[in-house]
Scaffold this motif. Structure first.
Motif, PDB file in Angstrom:
ATOM      1  N   GLU A 184       0.785  -1.232   0.000  1.00 53.15           N
ATOM      2  CA  GLU A 184       0.000   0.000   0.000  1.00 53.15           C
ATOM      3  C   GLU A 184       0.816   1.280   0.000  1.00 53.15           C
ATOM      4  O   GLU A 184       0.251   2.372  -0.052  1.00 53.15           O
ATOM      5  CB  GLU A 184      -0.939   0.007   1.209  1.00 53.15           C
ATOM      6  CG  GLU A 184      -1.983  -1.119   1.164  1.00 53.15           C
ATOM      7  CD  GLU A 184      -2.921  -1.085   2.344  1.00 53.15           C
ATOM      8  OE1 GLU A 184      -2.664  -0.291   3.279  1.00 53.15           O
ATOM      9  OE2 GLU A 184      -3.908  -1.837   2.346  1.00 53.15           O
ATOM     10  N   SER A 185       2.133   1.189   0.073  1.00 52.52           N
ATOM     11  CA  SER A 185       2.916   2.426   0.110  1.00 52.52           C
ATOM     12  C   SER A 185       4.320   2.202  -0.428  1.00 52.52           C
ATOM     13  O   SER A 185       4.808   1.076  -0.484  1.00 52.52           O
ATOM     14  CB  SER A 185       3.012   2.957   1.548  1.00 52.52           C
ATOM     15  OG  SER A 185       3.731   2.045   2.365  1.00 52.52           O
ATOM     16  N   LEU A 186       4.945   3.303  -0.837  1.00 56.90           N
ATOM     17  CA  LEU A 186       6.328   3.283  -1.305  1.00 56.90           C
ATOM     18  C   LEU A 186       7.246   3.844  -0.232  1.00 56.90           C
ATOM     19  O   LEU A 186       6.821   4.618   0.638  1.00 56.90           O
ATOM     20  CB  LEU A 186       6.466   4.162  -2.561  1.00 56.90           C
ATOM     21  CG  LEU A 186       5.893   3.630  -3.873  1.00 56.90           C
ATOM     22  CD1 LEU A 186       5.868   4.748  -4.899  1.00 56.90           C
ATOM     23  CD2 LEU A 186       6.727   2.471  -4.385  1.00 56.90           C
ATOM     24  N   ASN A 187       8.516   3.483  -0.293  1.00 56.31           N
ATOM     25  CA  ASN A 187       9.517   4.151   0.534  1.00 56.31           C
ATOM     26  C   ASN A 187       9.477   5.639   0.207  1.00 56.31           C
ATOM     27  O   ASN A 187       9.362   6.042  -0.957  1.00 56.31           O
ATOM     28  CB  ASN A 187      10.897   3.559   0.213  1.00 56.31           C
ATOM     29  CG  ASN A 187      12.009   4.324   0.887  1.00 56.31           C
ATOM     30  OD1 ASN A 187      12.471   5.334   0.378  1.00 56.31           O
ATOM     31  ND2 ASN A 187      12.447   3.848   2.037  1.00 56.31           N
ATOM     32  N   VAL A 188       9.577   6.489   1.229  1.00 57.86           N
ATOM     33  CA  VAL A 188       9.392   7.930   1.033  1.00 57.86           C
ATOM     34  C   VAL A 188      10.430   8.531   0.086  1.00 57.86           C
ATOM     35  O   VAL A 188      10.126   9.445  -0.695  1.00 57.86           O
ATOM     36  CB  VAL A 188       9.389   8.671   2.392  1.00 57.86           C
ATOM     37  CG1 VAL A 188      10.741   8.558   3.088  1.00 57.86           C
ATOM     38  CG2 VAL A 188       9.011  10.130   2.208  1.00 57.86           C
ATOM     39  N   SER A 189      11.657   8.022   0.102  1.00 61.85           N
ATOM     40  CA  SER A 189      12.672   8.578  -0.795  1.00 61.85           C
ATOM     41  C   SER A 189      12.379   8.206  -2.248  1.00 61.85           C
ATOM     42  O   SER A 189      12.613   9.003  -3.170  1.00 61.85           O
ATOM     43  CB  SER A 189      14.078   8.107  -0.399  1.00 61.85           C
ATOM     44  OG  SER A 189      14.236   6.721  -0.597  1.00 61.85           O
ATOM     45  N   VAL A 190      11.827   7.012  -2.458  1.00 60.94           N
ATOM     46  CA  VAL A 190      11.438   6.595  -3.805  1.00 60.94           C
ATOM     47  C   VAL A 190      10.259   7.430  -4.288  1.00 60.94           C
ATOM     48  O   VAL A 190      10.230   7.917  -5.430  1.00 60.94           O
ATOM     49  CB  VAL A 190      11.074   5.093  -3.832  1.00 60.94           C
ATOM     50  CG1 VAL A 190      10.520   4.694  -5.198  1.00 60.94           C
ATOM     51  CG2 VAL A 190      12.293   4.251  -3.488  1.00 60.94           C
ATOM     52  N   ALA A 191       9.260   7.616  -3.419  1.00 61.04           N
ATOM     53  CA  ALA A 191       8.093   8.435  -3.765  1.00 61.04           C
ATOM     54  C   ALA A 191       8.502   9.864  -4.089  1.00 61.04           C
ATOM     55  O   ALA A 191       8.006  10.471  -5.044  1.00 61.04           O
ATOM     56  CB  ALA A 191       7.085   8.414  -2.617  1.00 61.04           C
ATOM     57  N   CYS A 192       9.419  10.389  -3.302  1.00 62.99           N
ATOM     58  CA  CYS A 192       9.902  11.750  -3.525  1.00 62.99           C
ATOM     59  C   CYS A 192      10.561  11.861  -4.901  1.00 62.99           C
ATOM     60  O   CYS A 192      10.333  12.829  -5.640  1.00 62.99           O
ATOM     61  CB  CYS A 192      10.880  12.151  -2.430  1.00 62.99           C
ATOM     62  SG  CYS A 192      11.442  13.860  -2.543  1.00 62.99           S
ATOM     63  N   GLY A 193      11.353  10.866  -5.253  1.00 65.86           N
ATOM     64  CA  GLY A 193      12.012  10.864  -6.556  1.00 65.86           C
ATOM     65  C   GLY A 193      11.007  10.858  -7.698  1.00 65.86           C
ATOM     66  O   GLY A 193      11.186  11.554  -8.709  1.00 65.86           O
TER      67      GLY A 193
END
Length: 244
Positions: free
Chosen positions: A224-233
């Motif tokens: 249900e979610s991505l790692n925040v650094s990946v999402a930010c990228g």
């Protein structure tokens, strides 16, 4: 590369704060008492410095010296003033692209985000004084040195940064799953700032409430979610794609 500096001892830390040292985080021993320690606590609250109460074992790992229950870490960078930074970016003629990190606490995620932000030409990163990841040696390593190449500001609360951005004509976009809009429905062509939340809780609801727009990444799998650094990228590169 500039190395992180550690200050230990109650009186030494008090004097460092009073002299204006660029302190990033202070570790305090749980259960510590005394008049001098009380003076330090009052000073920490007055200056709104990032601090946490930890077991003595953690302090012993941070320093083998007589730390007296208090260790302070000096940031390896000089933090920028948000008003001066925003003004200089606008006056440069470049279309602003800022990144606001709402209590993101994992230092390796922070370092990875700084690295991606530098690669995508982000104008500056704004973090909160308390509750966020320390700007330390681990952050430097994970960012591959990018932490020295991009302006970073500290504010009392991320909402302070949101309001300043909005007053400066910069649209604020919250990266949150609590919306029907995807990142591909949002325009990043005008001046904008993207808010990323903490690893566990995401963006504070009060911060989402004052943002101008909200966007999420489409997730097609079962997680249900991505790692925040990946999402930010993903958000930053969509902004770059639209601006090319």
């Amino acid at each position: 590369m500039e190395k992180e500096t550690t200050i230990f001892g109650i009186r030494a830390v008090i004097e460092a704060i009073k002299s204006g040292e660029n302190i990033d985080k202070i570790f305090l021993q749980k259960g510590l008492r005394g008049e001098l320690f009380t003076e330090l606590e009052h000073l920490l609250n007055k200056e709104r410095l990032n601090s946490s109460y930890v077991p003595v074992e953690k302090l012993n790992r941070l320093s083998k010296k007589n730390h007296q229950g208090v260790i302070a870490q000096i940031a390896p960078i000089t933090f920028h003033d948000i008003e001066e930074l925003v003004t200089s970016v606008i006056e440069s003629g470049k279309v602003p692209l800022f990144l606001l990190l709402d209590q993101l606490s994992d230092v390796r995620n922070f370092g990875a985000i700084v690295r991606t932000a530098e690669c995508t030409g982000v104008s500056g990163i704004i973090i909160q004084k308390k509750g966020g990841a320390p700007v330390n040696g681990d952050a430097i390593k994970t960012s591959a040195g990018a932490i020295f190449k991009i302006p970073i500001c500290k504010v009392d609360h991320i909402k302070d940064a949101v309001f300043h951005m909005q007053a400066s004509g910069i649209k604020v976009i919250a990266a949150t799953e609590k919306t029907d809009n995807t990142v591909y429905d949002i325009s990043f062509k005008e001046p904008c700032a993207i808010i990323m939340g903490s690893e566990g809780k995401g963006i504070n609801p009060s911060v989402i409430k004052v943002s101008d727009e909200r966007a999420k990444l489409p997730l097609l799998g079962e997680i249900e979610s991505l790692n925040v650094s990946v999402a930010c990228g993903a958000f930053l590169y969509e902004a770059i794609r639209q601006r090319r």
